[in-house]
Design an enzyme around this catalytic site. Structure first.
Site, mmCIF file in Angstrom:
data_model
loop_
_atom_site.group_PDB
_atom_site.id
_atom_site.type_symbol
_atom_site.label_atom_id
_atom_site.label_comp_id
_atom_site.label_asym_id
_atom_site.label_seq_id
_atom_site.Cartn_x
_atom_site.Cartn_y
_atom_site.Cartn_z
ATOM 1 N N GLY A 15 0.834 -1.206 0.000
ATOM 2 C CA GLY A 15 0.000 0.000 0.000
ATOM 3 C C GLY A 15 0.865 1.250 0.000
ATOM 4 O O GLY A 15 1.859 1.317 0.720
ATOM 5 N N ARG A 76 1.173 -5.323 -5.329
ATOM 6 C CA ARG A 76 1.325 -6.479 -4.438
ATOM 7 C C ARG A 76 1.506 -7.670 -5.377
ATOM 8 O O ARG A 76 0.534 -8.186 -5.900
ATOM 9 C CB ARG A 76 0.086 -6.640 -3.546
ATOM 10 N N ASP A 107 4.897 -4.795 6.176
ATOM 11 C CA ASP A 107 5.336 -6.149 6.552
ATOM 12 C C ASP A 107 5.358 -7.130 5.383
ATOM 13 O O ASP A 107 6.257 -7.972 5.301
ATOM 14 C CB ASP A 107 4.517 -6.692 7.738
ATOM 15 N N THR A 130 4.106 2.616 5.881
ATOM 16 C CA THR A 130 2.694 2.222 5.878
ATOM 17 C C THR A 130 1.966 3.158 6.826
ATOM 18 O O THR A 130 2.491 3.484 7.897
ATOM 19 C CB THR A 130 2.469 0.762 6.334
ATOM 20 N N ASP A 132 -0.327 2.481 8.636
ATOM 21 C CA ASP A 132 -0.835 1.749 9.805
ATOM 22 C C ASP A 132 0.084 1.785 11.030
ATOM 23 O O ASP A 132 -0.336 1.467 12.133
ATOM 24 C CB ASP A 132 -1.099 0.286 9.441
ATOM 25 N N ASP A 134 2.331 -0.278 11.873
ATOM 26 C CA ASP A 134 2.318 -1.604 12.517
ATOM 27 C C ASP A 134 3.585 -2.407 12.241
ATOM 28 O O ASP A 134 3.517 -3.611 11.964
ATOM 29 C CB ASP A 134 1.072 -2.392 12.083
ATOM 30 N N ARG A 176 -6.309 -2.424 9.455
ATOM 31 C CA ARG A 176 -6.854 -3.773 9.364
ATOM 32 C C ARG A 176 -6.501 -4.576 10.613
ATOM 33 O O ARG A 176 -7.312 -5.284 11.158
ATOM 34 C CB ARG A 176 -6.267 -4.443 8.124
#
Ligand code: F6P
Length: 328
Positions: A15, A76, A107, A130, A132, A134, A176
């Protein structure tokens, strides 16, 4: 110094995130500074497989520090998940005299990069990007700060309608598997409740809490819901559930979606991208591989890719505590 590193390739994968362009720029300029060649790879790992390469120099990356997205494009790649695909990628790198790779992504990008590096003994350094946030071992990922600002600005606008009409708004934000965006934007935008994937406090508790707030004199409310939250209901079902159990509020749902991934990166993300881009090239020059360059206490740190991709998301209990206190 690793004398064998003369040509570094750079790609973005997964992403997109604001700050990716600034990171590519820093990698390219660091190569130029240290008199190394730099090869841009278009469309992430798929571009490696298809040899979609272009030589980049310091001037190729002018006027991009302020741009969202990634000019190298991102995919991706399913083919890179196969051994055959990775072998094709390796052959193309060798044929183009590339000695090392900088991969910018999250990741999934790091997992693929680590596998590739192990299979072909090819030097790889990752830059975490990212929205996120994460990734383990770095305080921040690229794009996260910009996304937070985008979300807070959007919720501020929603608040105008919520308070004008005495409404309850459920606002869905990205995340997510991680609640970082929800928790931080929720505090920053003054949300009443914040629902995150790392904990399931139950829909009943939500009703109780909203009932109490109504009694305490609140006339409108904002609930921030991370897309991966675990109540088992999607945001529209959650809205219906609240409506059925609490008739005091008029309810609306707003899904922020991909606006959170776009836009000009914040100054914080541009500086972070610049530090990590330079850090990635310098790490490769020192002979490092299978690491991510991250940021910890404002210093660039090296983290094994294996640790970076470890899935051990924890909630920040201090933030949760602050959110609970400030929403009374
Ligand atoms: O960039 C990470 C992320 O924002 C996740 O939170 C979200 O689930 C996902 O991307 C959606 O990405 P896409 O629409 O590209 O599949």
């Amino acid at each position: 110094m690793a004398e064998n590193i003369r040509n570094i390739a750079v790609l973005t994968s997964g992403g997109d995130a604001p700050g990716m362009n600034a990171a590519i720029r820093a990698v390219v300029r660091a190569c130029s500074f240290y008199k190394l060649d730099c090869t841009g790879v278009y469309r992430g790992y798929q571009g490696l497989i298809e040899a979609d390469f272009e030589k980049l120099d310091a001037r190729s990356v002018r006027n991009i520090i302020n741009k969202g997205g990634t000019f190298l494009k991102s995919t991706r790649s399913m083919e890179f998940k196969t051994k055959k695909g990775r072998k094709k990628a390796y052959d193309n790198l060798v044929a183009n005299n590339v000695d090392a790779l900088v991969v910018i992504g999250g990741d999934g990008t790091f997992t693929g990069g680590q596998l590739f590096s192990q299979e072909h003994n090819f030097p790889i350094v990752g830059i975490p990007a990212t929205i996120d946030n994460d990734i383990n071992g770095t305080d921040f990922t690229l794009g996260y700060d910009t996304a937070l600002n985008t979300v807070v600005e959007a919720i501020d606008k929603i608040r105008d309608t919520a308070s004008s009409h005495n409404r309850l708004f459920l606002v869905e934000v990205m995340g997510r598997d991680a609640g970082d965006i929800a928790l931080n934007s929720g505090i920053g935008a003054g949300a009443e409740e914040i629902l995150i994937p790392e904990e399931n406090l139950g829909a009943e508790r939500l009703i109780d809490s909203l009932r109490k707030s109504k009694k305490s004199g609140k006339t409108s409310s904002i609930i921030v819901v991370a897309e991966g939250e675990k109540s088992g209901k999607n945001i529209f079902e959650l809205a219906k559930f609240i409506e059925e159990n609490l008739d005091e509020y008029e309810i609306r749902v707003s899904v922020l979606g991909h606006i959170q991934r776009g836009g000009s990166p914040s100054c914080f993300d541009r500086v972070l991208a610049s530090k990590l881009g330079v850090g990635a090239v310098e790490a490769l020059m020192k002979g490092k591989s299978e690491i991510m360059v991250g940021i910890h206490h404002q210093k660039v740190v090296h983290v094994d890719l294996e640790i970076a991709i470890k899935d051990d998301a924890k909630i920040d209990n201090e933030l949760r505590r602050v959110a609970d206190i400030t929403s009374v």
